[in-house]
Motif scaffolding. Structure first.
Motif, PDB file in Angstrom:
ATOM      1  N   LEU A  84       0.825  -1.207   0.000  1.00  0.00           N
ATOM      2  CA  LEU A  84       0.000   0.000   0.000  1.00  0.00           C
ATOM      3  C   LEU A  84       0.860   1.258   0.000  1.00  0.00           C
ATOM      4  O   LEU A  84       0.537   2.245  -0.665  1.00  0.00           O
ATOM      5  CB  LEU A  84      -0.934  -0.001   1.209  1.00  0.00           C
ATOM      6  N   GLY A  85       1.977   1.224   0.779  1.00  0.00           N
ATOM      7  CA  GLY A  85       2.900   2.357   0.832  1.00  0.00           C
ATOM      8  C   GLY A  85       2.294   3.588   1.480  1.00  0.00           C
ATOM      9  O   GLY A  85       1.129   3.604   1.903  1.00  0.00           O
ATOM     10  N   PRO A  86       3.118   4.663   1.596  1.00  0.00           N
ATOM     11  CA  PRO A  86       4.528   4.745   1.186  1.00  0.00           C
ATOM     12  C   PRO A  86       5.445   3.995   2.148  1.00  0.00           C
ATOM     13  O   PRO A  86       5.291   4.105   3.368  1.00  0.00           O
ATOM     14  CB  PRO A  86       4.830   6.236   1.199  1.00  0.00           C
ATOM     15  N   MET A  87       6.404   3.233   1.581  1.00  0.00           N
ATOM     16  CA  MET A  87       7.274   2.407   2.396  1.00  0.00           C
ATOM     17  C   MET A  87       8.099   3.224   3.379  1.00  0.00           C
ATOM     18  O   MET A  87       8.349   2.791   4.500  1.00  0.00           O
ATOM     19  CB  MET A  87       8.218   1.593   1.500  1.00  0.00           C
ATOM     20  N   ASN A  88       8.562   4.414   2.936  1.00  0.00           N
ATOM     21  CA  ASN A  88       9.465   5.190   3.788  1.00  0.00           C
ATOM     22  C   ASN A  88       8.772   5.769   5.011  1.00  0.00           C
ATOM     23  O   ASN A  88       9.432   6.280   5.911  1.00  0.00           O
ATOM     24  CB  ASN A  88      10.154   6.303   2.984  1.00  0.00           C
ATOM     25  N   VAL A  89       7.447   5.678   5.060  1.00  0.00           N
ATOM     26  CA  VAL A  89       6.709   6.083   6.259  1.00  0.00           C
ATOM     27  C   VAL A  89       6.290   4.854   7.063  1.00  0.00           C
ATOM     28  O   VAL A  89       6.443   4.809   8.289  1.00  0.00           O
ATOM     29  CB  VAL A  89       5.456   6.908   5.890  1.00  0.00           C
ATOM     30  N   LEU A  90       5.803   3.848   6.361  1.00  0.00           N
ATOM     31  CA  LEU A  90       5.221   2.691   7.047  1.00  0.00           C
ATOM     32  C   LEU A  90       6.276   1.740   7.607  1.00  0.00           C
ATOM     33  O   LEU A  90       6.058   1.126   8.654  1.00  0.00           O
ATOM     34  CB  LEU A  90       4.299   1.938   6.088  1.00  0.00           C
ATOM     35  N   SER A  91       7.423   1.614   6.943  1.00  0.00           N
ATOM     36  CA  SER A  91       8.459   0.713   7.429  1.00  0.00           C
ATOM     37  C   SER A  91       8.968   1.107   8.814  1.00  0.00           C
ATOM     38  O   SER A  91       9.059   0.257   9.706  1.00  0.00           O
ATOM     39  CB  SER A  91       9.619   0.650   6.430  1.00  0.00           C
ATOM     40  N   PRO A  92       9.299   2.399   9.050  1.00  0.00           N
ATOM     41  CA  PRO A  92       9.722   2.762  10.408  1.00  0.00           C
ATOM     42  C   PRO A  92       8.624   2.622  11.447  1.00  0.00           C
ATOM     43  O   PRO A  92       8.905   2.333  12.612  1.00  0.00           O
ATOM     44  CB  PRO A  92      10.182   4.217  10.274  1.00  0.00           C
ATOM     45  N   VAL A  93       7.363   2.814  11.054  1.00  0.00           N
ATOM     46  CA  VAL A  93       6.257   2.616  12.000  1.00  0.00           C
ATOM     47  C   VAL A  93       6.230   1.158  12.452  1.00  0.00           C
ATOM     48  O   VAL A  93       6.141   0.856  13.648  1.00  0.00           O
ATOM     49  CB  VAL A  93       4.906   2.993  11.351  1.00  0.00           C
ATOM     50  N   SER A 143      -2.562   6.106   4.061  1.00  0.00           N
ATOM     51  CA  SER A 143      -3.974   6.060   4.410  1.00  0.00           C
ATOM     52  C   SER A 143      -4.128   5.507   5.822  1.00  0.00           C
ATOM     53  O   SER A 143      -3.208   4.915   6.388  1.00  0.00           O
ATOM     54  CB  SER A 143      -4.729   5.174   3.420  1.00  0.00           C
ATOM     55  N   ARG A 144      -5.323   5.702   6.379  1.00  0.00           N
ATOM     56  CA  ARG A 144      -5.597   5.165   7.712  1.00  0.00           C
ATOM     57  C   ARG A 144      -5.475   3.641   7.710  1.00  0.00           C
ATOM     58  O   ARG A 144      -4.944   3.036   8.651  1.00  0.00           O
ATOM     59  CB  ARG A 144      -6.994   5.580   8.156  1.00  0.00           C
ATOM     60  N   THR A 145      -5.949   3.007   6.633  1.00  0.00           N
ATOM     61  CA  THR A 145      -5.850   1.546   6.532  1.00  0.00           C
ATOM     62  C   THR A 145      -4.395   1.091   6.538  1.00  0.00           C
ATOM     63  O   THR A 145      -4.028   0.128   7.228  1.00  0.00           O
ATOM     64  CB  THR A 145      -6.527   1.064   5.239  1.00  0.00           C
ATOM     65  N   ALA A 146      -3.544   1.795   5.772  1.00  0.00           N
ATOM     66  CA  ALA A 146      -2.132   1.427   5.708  1.00  0.00           C
ATOM     67  C   ALA A 146      -1.464   1.581   7.072  1.00  0.00           C
ATOM     68  O   ALA A 146      -0.652   0.739   7.475  1.00  0.00           O
ATOM     69  CB  ALA A 146      -1.418   2.281   4.668  1.00  0.00           C
ATOM     70  N   LEU A 147      -1.803   2.647   7.788  1.00  0.00           N
ATOM     71  CA  LEU A 147      -1.218   2.847   9.116  1.00  0.00           C
ATOM     72  C   LEU A 147      -1.658   1.753  10.085  1.00  0.00           C
ATOM     73  O   LEU A 147      -0.854   1.242  10.875  1.00  0.00           O
ATOM     74  CB  LEU A 147      -1.612   4.223   9.660  1.00  0.00           C
ATOM     75  N   LEU A 148      -2.935   1.389  10.021  1.00  0.00           N
ATOM     76  CA  LEU A 148      -3.428   0.316  10.891  1.00  0.00           C
ATOM     77  C   LEU A 148      -2.735  -1.003  10.576  1.00  0.00           C
ATOM     78  O   LEU A 148      -2.378  -1.766  11.480  1.00  0.00           O
ATOM     79  CB  LEU A 148      -4.944   0.172  10.728  1.00  0.00           C
ATOM     80  N   LEU A 149      -2.519  -1.285   9.297  1.00  0.00           N
ATOM     81  CA  LEU A 149      -1.820  -2.502   8.908  1.00  0.00           C
ATOM     82  C   LEU A 149      -0.365  -2.470   9.375  1.00  0.00           C
ATOM     83  O   LEU A 149       0.186  -3.495   9.794  1.00  0.00           O
ATOM     84  CB  LEU A 149      -1.880  -2.688   7.392  1.00  0.00           C
TER      85      LEU A 149
END
Length: 280
Positions: A84-93, A143-149
């Motif tokens: 879903l991305g962006p990887m550079n935000v979601l990977s560190p989360v 997105s909110r979905t991506a952050l939750l995942l």
């Protein structure tokens, strides 16, 4: 100090495994890659059985199976998150959650840190975020979905580590064998259900198998580390696994290490030094 060194080895092995697994997943559907990596991991752990011993008591079987389920869930959520991305935000989360939750469990269970540890722990968590993040992290918002995942993937990784920590200390490699058998069964079942979506591309067999072997090494080093040290320290050092991935990407793929990542590498070095003082 021994636990810290083992955790560093675990972190490096996880980072190398992720790098090889990621390269393998570029050549074929990710499930095809895991269908090679998972049995390779299980084979290594079975080979370790006569050397390190294994006691399949109810605690080892229960916690091992739980870690295997968590591992399979973590894998599915992580790749869905990165897709879903962006990887550079979601990977560190994901990396931060995978570090923070075991730290919280360790503190709740009564583990205590000295002054150096109290300084090193937050620095290590900051380093996890900085090293994981690529350039242009502010260029798009997830997105909110991506952050939750992403939170779910990090929590599943954390649960895998916590469950391994909960397994009896005298059970040898039994929790790893049970966990890998369960995660392999879940993966193969998923591949069977989704076989029409896997495509015809063949996986990179050697690369995928190497990723599986390294993942087993990482799990083993983590298990030994938490049996001889505090979960709070071991988990946060293990979560520095993006360091290995970043350095390999730089040396093998000639990918640029960005300024924030360089700061993260320096921060990680300082954090490890402080945590080493805690461990002595």
């Amino acid at each position: 100090m021994i636990a810290l060194l083992l955790a560093l080895g675990s972190s490096l092995a996880y980072g190398c495994a992720d790098f090889l697994g990621g390269l393998g997943a570029r050549k074929a559907h990710v499930l095809r890659t895991v269908m090679v990596a998972a049995p390779a991991s299980l084979a290594i752990e079975l080979l370790l059985w006569p050397v390190l011993g294994a006691s399949f008591d109810p605690g080892a079987i229960g916690w091992g199976a739980a870690s295997g389920v968590a591992s399979a869930v973590a894998f599915a959520l992580l790749y869905k998150t990165l897709a879903l991305g962006p990887m550079n935000v979601l990977s560190p989360v994901t990396a931060l959650v995978s570090a923070a939750l075991p730290v919280g469990v360790g503190l709740i269970q009564g583990e205590r840190l000295g002054t150096a540890g109290l300084l090193g722990l937050p620095l290590a968590l900051i380093a996890v975020v900085l090293v994981s993040a690529g350039h242009g992290a502010g260029s798009s918002r997830p997105s909110r979905t991506a952050l939750l995942l992403a939170f779910g993937a990090g929590a599943a990784i954390a649960l895998q580590l916590v469950f391994l920590h909960q397994a009896p200390a005298d059970s040898g490699v039994a929790p790893l064998i049970v966990g890998r058998a369960v995660s392999t069964a879940v993966t193969l079942t998923a591949a069977g259900v989704l076989r029409r979506r896997l495509g015809r591309e063949k996986p990179a067999y050697a690369m995928s198998a190497a990723a599986g072997v390294l993942d087993s090494v990482a799990n083993l080093l983590f298990l030994i580390a938490v049996r001889s040290g505090d979960l709070t320290v071991v988990a946060v050092i293990t979560a520095l696994y993006p360091v290995g991935t970043v350095l390999l990407a730089r040396s093998v793929l000639a990918e640029r290490i960005h300024r924030g990542q360089l700061v993260g590498l320096g921060t990680a070095a300082v954090a490890v030094s402080l945590l080493a003082l805690t461990s002595t």
